[in-house]
Design a protein around this motif. Structure first.
Motif, mmCIF file in Angstrom:
data_model
loop_
_atom_site.group_PDB
_atom_site.id
_atom_site.type_symbol
_atom_site.label_atom_id
_atom_site.label_comp_id
_atom_site.label_asym_id
_atom_site.label_seq_id
_atom_site.Cartn_x
_atom_site.Cartn_y
_atom_site.Cartn_z
ATOM 1 N N GLU B 504 0.828 -1.206 0.000
ATOM 2 C CA GLU B 504 0.000 0.000 0.000
ATOM 3 C C GLU B 504 0.863 1.257 0.000
ATOM 4 O O GLU B 504 0.356 2.354 -0.190
ATOM 5 C CB GLU B 504 -0.949 -0.033 1.207
ATOM 6 C CG GLU B 504 -1.956 -1.195 1.094
ATOM 7 C CD GLU B 504 -2.557 -1.604 2.433
ATOM 8 O OE1 GLU B 504 -3.183 -0.749 3.065
ATOM 9 O OE2 GLU B 504 -2.386 -2.776 2.833
ATOM 10 N N LYS B 505 2.162 1.082 0.215
ATOM 11 C CA LYS B 505 3.084 2.222 0.062
ATOM 12 C C LYS B 505 3.507 2.289 -1.396
ATOM 13 O O LYS B 505 3.993 1.288 -1.947
ATOM 14 C CB LYS B 505 4.337 2.021 0.920
ATOM 15 C CG LYS B 505 4.081 2.066 2.406
ATOM 16 C CD LYS B 505 5.412 1.861 3.131
ATOM 17 C CE LYS B 505 5.209 1.836 4.624
ATOM 18 N NZ LYS B 505 6.428 1.396 5.322
ATOM 19 N N PRO B 506 3.348 3.447 -2.034
ATOM 20 C CA PRO B 506 3.635 3.558 -3.472
ATOM 21 C C PRO B 506 5.055 3.122 -3.847
ATOM 22 O O PRO B 506 5.275 2.525 -4.890
ATOM 23 C CB PRO B 506 3.431 5.041 -3.770
ATOM 24 C CG PRO B 506 2.549 5.543 -2.674
ATOM 25 C CD PRO B 506 2.836 4.709 -1.465
ATOM 26 N N GLU B 507 6.037 3.390 -2.958
ATOM 27 C CA GLU B 507 7.423 3.029 -3.273
ATOM 28 C C GLU B 507 7.593 1.501 -3.302
ATOM 29 O O GLU B 507 8.340 0.960 -4.099
ATOM 30 C CB GLU B 507 8.402 3.622 -2.250
ATOM 31 C CG GLU B 507 8.515 5.135 -2.282
ATOM 32 C CD GLU B 507 7.379 5.823 -1.534
ATOM 33 O OE1 GLU B 507 6.576 5.112 -0.873
ATOM 34 O OE2 GLU B 507 7.270 7.058 -1.628
ATOM 35 N N VAL B 508 6.905 0.837 -2.379
ATOM 36 C CA VAL B 508 6.995 -0.625 -2.335
ATOM 37 C C VAL B 508 6.269 -1.224 -3.546
ATOM 38 O O VAL B 508 6.754 -2.161 -4.178
ATOM 39 C CB VAL B 508 6.419 -1.179 -1.011
ATOM 40 C CG1 VAL B 508 6.323 -2.706 -1.058
ATOM 41 C CG2 VAL B 508 7.283 -0.742 0.165
ATOM 42 N N TYR B 509 5.118 -0.633 -3.860
ATOM 43 C CA TYR B 509 4.366 -1.134 -5.016
ATOM 44 C C TYR B 509 5.194 -0.983 -6.294
ATOM 45 O O TYR B 509 5.222 -1.861 -7.152
ATOM 46 C CB TYR B 509 3.035 -0.390 -5.149
ATOM 47 C CG TYR B 509 2.085 -1.067 -6.116
ATOM 48 C CD1 TYR B 509 1.310 -2.153 -5.700
ATOM 49 C CD2 TYR B 509 1.986 -0.649 -7.441
ATOM 50 C CE1 TYR B 509 0.457 -2.798 -6.578
ATOM 51 C CE2 TYR B 509 1.135 -1.285 -8.333
ATOM 52 C CZ TYR B 509 0.364 -2.357 -7.894
ATOM 53 O OH TYR B 509 -0.467 -2.999 -8.767
ATOM 54 N N TYR B 510 5.908 0.133 -6.377
ATOM 55 C CA TYR B 510 6.785 0.365 -7.533
ATOM 56 C C TYR B 510 7.845 -0.737 -7.631
ATOM 57 O O TYR B 510 8.073 -1.311 -8.698
ATOM 58 C CB TYR B 510 7.464 1.740 -7.384
ATOM 59 C CG TYR B 510 8.565 2.014 -8.384
ATOM 60 C CD1 TYR B 510 8.280 2.591 -9.631
ATOM 61 C CD2 TYR B 510 9.896 1.705 -8.089
ATOM 62 C CE1 TYR B 510 9.292 2.830 -10.549
ATOM 63 C CE2 TYR B 510 10.913 1.940 -9.001
ATOM 64 C CZ TYR B 510 10.606 2.499 -10.225
ATOM 65 O OH TYR B 510 11.610 2.737 -11.142
ATOM 66 N N GLN B 511 8.457 -1.047 -6.484
ATOM 67 C CA GLN B 511 9.486 -2.100 -6.478
ATOM 68 C C GLN B 511 8.908 -3.422 -6.953
ATOM 69 O O GLN B 511 9.513 -4.141 -7.751
ATOM 70 C CB GLN B 511 10.042 -2.278 -5.056
ATOM 71 C CG GLN B 511 10.844 -1.093 -4.552
ATOM 72 C CD GLN B 511 11.252 -1.264 -3.091
ATOM 73 O OE1 GLN B 511 10.540 -1.874 -2.291
ATOM 74 N NE2 GLN B 511 12.411 -0.714 -2.739
#
Lengths: 226, 736
Positions: B504-511
């Motif tokens: 749910e954190k955009p940076e993690v989703y990006y990864q």
């Protein structure tokens, strides 16, 4: 020669032993369920490795009460050959068919590795195909392989030549470093007084083909057939 | 509407359901669910069971292939045909969260779960692998977790008599407090014996077999595996306790039942326990089920239907059988002293009905349970990424220590050092099929009765994925494939375990999105389908996500077990070559050298997938043609470490030189991809050069196998015994 391979619910070297005896050594074998009691058709019984009943208690402590064990006692009395490998050795000790006990490794960890054992007595039915003092390279895989017995028993085993296999270095020296589990006197395998029951912690069935890294285990099976 | 909102926050939190998801349940049902129903929906809609944040991304993976028999998501594990009427069933799965809380049982039950996924399909489990990550060993907590996880795997796996043949162990501060314990299992099945987890045929019986049902593991799927957590003590009861002996008996009994042809379907009770077993079996078959929870053997008094439906007690299976076979089934379960009883039946509508005696406690459409909401989120590039990638590594000063000292330090680094301390605790020889034991690029397991063998490995590099998720993901696939190629096998399928932080954190989703894209591209280029997998999200401690860590479990096939290859150099005078050699800049980006010596995690890793494919193709053909004596993937620690390991494994020395145009640290320890060190008899050199040219693979002559030293001109000259002892003892030293 006809082999019976004894299977407890948690035994897992049964298939390995079967493969070694039949495919590699070209002998006849069948499985003996731990609830069976008729052993009349066998010349040699193999008690393979595994965790007979989970071995959450002392290894083999429950297996000794299986129906087959009473029949094995009779089989031994009649002079039949019995070889207990790893868990099979532990069960034979718990059943009183061999003296002593196998305790937790001194490392407190399971050990799976190749070791060297020296053949101390080649007059048994399990070692007669070996050369005097031969060093056999063979795998171990156990958490409880530290042989222990009273001082009297150990002395008796030594004097009667019943210590058949002893952990050693590649060049046949018995040293603390070459002992993988802290066994007393480096004991890896012993026989009963009559010489027809062998218990050993290493796995000869795991080293009968060069493809698997070594074939010294054949000496044990060849001895039985000799 | 007020009714919908009346549900207390704690009730939703317990199930990790959002208020919007609750509203959706109410809408789809047209009424408010009762407690049991909500518990069932909550577990099946959990991230762990539903893959709600990852499923849209997972569709990017190619899963087609002429060998593929069962694709991801269809069953408990993927299946590929290997010829001779045989198929391989495999899957990798995480048990990260339980292992963080109670390492021994967490890891042990992880093994139990993945093994059930394999024999559920009628396959005999023949190999285990583990991919593990921990924080640095200088912290006592990490040493405890490491020892606990390895001990748990050892206790459980050894008791089952399935060889544990390989995997990896990696240490990095990123995993402090959130270790990763990914377990992979590989099974072998006669293609005609393959069985599905399907509740087919209305009137057929549902039979539960195995362990009694206790209160352990309730909310394991939803509460534990599908969110971040901080308070470990409070969660410990959600970790199950394994009974490997019972699992061993279940394996034998279930395979005997499959062989006897008595089963319509077979399902295991894993995450979300009985709920997922009955609902998913009905969902796959398009049928319904009706069960009576009072028929389930309980471990303790007073358990509610809710607890029985959500218990994650281990070592339980669900059989789907025709009523006339019940007596024969009972003969087999009795023979193995296993509890078994009929708990319900298959119905012809698409509903799940749960009764307790005559009282109905739940009645839900199967579709509501098996069709969770899916989320496609918007990723955002982590702000530090550009800065990390732009760090000028060329400007880095050379270390004050010389090349020899650096090599010795790297060899002793726990990430590179021998993992003997770990795998000697695992029985890796039982079943007498292990031809190449742990400690090689890939393990090799022969298949009795054929000439064939399987090559198995796991691979993943979180540090590279952190620095460049797309390239790191592609490298995970490329390197795993390269590993099986190095033992002479053709990569034919993979399974993946995707370990990330909170999506749910955009940076993690990006990864996650970038890693999957990179992996998918590598799969397409190298022609390897993804046949199964698992996703583990919310791997965070105190708000800090782990490195993005996709782990690839690769399956390779050797048509002839005698035509394999190993790492170690063999004969004095053999020439040593680097395939893919002058692929340009080996680069220090994300290297072990950079982290161990300069305490720096930086740079931009790179991978040329087309070159990778050519290098692997060439290496495989050289091995198959018997032109090379040894092959070893050049990866962690670079060429310096690769050459050292070829010497250590072969117990013979090397003399040669490296590219003088590069900085010595880069030429020795740069971790450029697509490189394989091979040795060959000099007579074969000409043919090897021709083949390399024909396949467009650069090739570099490095030197020859010679003497008892590792001798790299002007840089390194160390006796073999010296490098071997550092490598062999490194891990144990770090544990002191």
């Amino acid at each position: 020669m006809r082999f019976g391979i004894v299977v407890f619910p948690g035994t897992w070297s049964d298939g390995d032993c079967y493969h070694a005896v039949t495919e590699v050594m070209g002998q006849e074998a069948s499985y003996v369920w731990h609830k069976d009691t008729d052993l009349s058709s066998y010349d040699c019984l193999l008690l393979p490795g595994g965790f007979s009943y989970g071995d959450y208690l002392r290894c083999g402590a429950i297996a000794r009460f299986s129906p087959v064990m009473g029949a094995i006692e009779g089989f031994v009395k009649r002079g039949g050959l019995v070889i207990g490998i790893c868990n099979g050795f532990q069960i034979l000790c718990e059943a009183g068919l061999l003296p002593g006990v196998l305790m937790r490794n001194d490392s407190l960890q399971f050990r799976c590795s190749w070791v060297n054992v020296r053949v101390e007595n080649r007059s048994t039915p399990f070692t007669r195909a070996c050369r005097p003092g031969q060093v056999i390279r063979i795998p171990i895989a156990h958490g409880e392989g530290r042989y222990y017995a009273s001082e009297d028993t150990i002395n008796e085993l030594e004097e009667e030549g019943r210590i058949v296999l002893r952990y050693c270095t590649e060049d046949s020296q018995v040293t603390p470093e070459s002992n993988p589990n802290g066994s007393l006197n480096g004991i890896a395998g012993i026989v009963n007084r009559e010489g027809n029951v062998l218990g050993m912690m290493p796995h000869p069935e795991r080293c009968c083909e060069d493809l698997l890294g070594g074939a010294d285990g054949r000496y044990i099976f060849q001895s039985i057939l000799a | 509407m007020t009714e919908k909102m009346s549900i207390p926050e704690e009730a939703l939190d317990r199930l990790a359901l959002t208020r919007a998801e609750y509203a959706l349940v109410v809408e789809r049902l047209g009424r408010v669910p009762n407690d049991v129903e909500l518990g069932m929906v909550g577990s099946l809609w959990s991230e762990h069971c539903s893959y709600k944040h990852s499923r849209p991304l997972l569709r990017m993976f190619p899963s087609q292939g002429e060998r593929v028999m069962v694709k991801p998501g269809e069953e408990n594990a993927g299946v590929v045909d290997i010829g001779d009427g045989l198929a391989v069933v495999m899957k990798i799965e995480s048990h990260n969260h339980p292992s963080a809380i109670e390492p021994h049982q967490g890891a042990a039950t992880g093994v139990g779960g993945i093994v059930r996924d394999i024999f559920t399909m009628g396959a005999r489990p023949i190999a285990l692998l583990n991919s593990l990550r921990f924080g640095p060993l200088d912290q006592p907590r990490n040493r405890y977790l490491f020892g606990g996880v390895v001990g748990g795997i050892s206790d459980y796996g050894n008791c089952l008599g399935i060889p544990d043949v390989g995997g990896e162990v990696v240490f990095s501060p990123s995993y402090s407090g959130n270790p990763l314990a990914n377990a992979m299992c590989v099974g072998l099945v006669d293609t005609k014996r393959l069985i599905r987890a399907r509740a087919e045929g209305p009137g057929n019986l549902l039979v539960m077999v195995g362990s009694d049902t206790g209160r352990d593991g309730i909310h394991g799927a939803s509460g534990l595996a599908s969110r971040t957590f901080e308070e470990e003590r409070e969660l410990r009861p959600t970790v199950q306790v394994g009974n490997p002996f019972l699992e061993k008996v279940l394996i034998e009994a279930c395979l005997e039942l499959v062989d006897s042809g008595l089963l319509v379907g077979l399902a295991d009770l894993g995450a979300a326990g009985l709920t997922s077993a009955v609902v998913e079996s009905a969902g796959r078959a398009g049928s319904g089920v009706e069960i009576d929870v009072s028929r389930v053997l309980r471990r303790e008094e007073g358990m509610t239907p809710y607890e029985v439906m959500l218990s994650e007690s281990q070592e339980r299976m669900l059989l789907i059988i025709a009523p006339e076979n019940w007596d024969n089934v009972k003969v087999i379960t009795n023979r193995w002293d296993l509890w078994a009883d009929v708990i319900g039946q298959v119905t012809d509508d698409d509903r799940v009905r749960i009764r307790e005696g005559n009282v109905q406690v739940a009645d839900l459409p199967v579709g509501v349970l098996t069709d969770p909401p899916l989320y496609t989120l918007e990723g955002k590039k982590p702000p530090e990424l550009d800065r990390l990638q732009a760090v000028d590594l060329e400007a880095l000063p050379l270390p004050s220590e010389g090349p020899s000292e650096v090599l010795l330090r790297l060899l002793a680094s726990p990430n590179i050092a021998s993992k003997l301390w770990v795998y000697r605790q695992y029985d890796h020889q039982v079943m007498t099929n292990t031809v190449v034991p742990p400690g090689s690029d890939a393990a090799v397991v022969r298949i009795k009765g054929t000439r064939k063998a399987l090559a198995l490995t796991t691979d993943g590099n979180g540090r590279l994925c952190y620095l460049d998720p797309y390239t790191g993901g592609a490298i995970a696939v490329a390197e795993a494939a390269r590993n099986v190629v190095c033992v002479g096998a053709k990569p034919i399928a993979l399974t993946d375990c995707l370990n990330f932080g909170n999506p749910e954190k955009p940076e993690v989703y990006y990864q996650m999105e970038e890693c999957i894209k990179g992996m998918a591209q590598a799969c397409r280029t190298l022609g390897v389908p993804v046949i199964s997998g698992n996703v583990s999200l919310y791997n965070e401690t105190r708000g800090e996500a782990i490195y993005p860590t996709p782990v690839v479990g690769m399956l390779g096939l050797l048509e002839d077990v005698d035509k394999g290859c190993q790492i170690g150099f063999r004969e004095n005078g053999d020439v040593v070559l680097l395939l893919g050699g002058d692929a340009g800049d080996p680069g220090l980006a994300g290297s072990e050298y950079l982290e161990v010596i300069h305490h720096l995690v930086a740079g931009k890793p790179s991978l040329d997938l087309d070159l990778e494919g050519r290098v692997q193709g060439l290496c495989l053909s050289l091995i198959n043609d018997g032109l090379v004596e040894s092959a070893h993937d050049c990866s962690l620690g670079g060429l310096g470490v690769a050459l050292a390991l070829c010497c250590i494994k072969g117990q013979v020395g090397f003399r040669g030189r490296l590219d003088a145009a590069l900085r010595w640290d880069e030429s020795l320890f740069g971790e450029g991809q697509s490189r394989i060190v091979v040795s060959a008899h000099p007579d074969n050199l000409k043919r090897i050069i021709e083949k390399a040219q024909a396949s467009g693979v650069p090739l570099l002559e490095l030197g020859i196998v010679e003497g008892r030293n590792l001798n790299i001109e002007g840089l390194i000259d160390i006796p073999l015994a010296g490098i071997a002892s550092r490598w062999e003892n490194g891990l144990e030293e770090a544990l002191k």
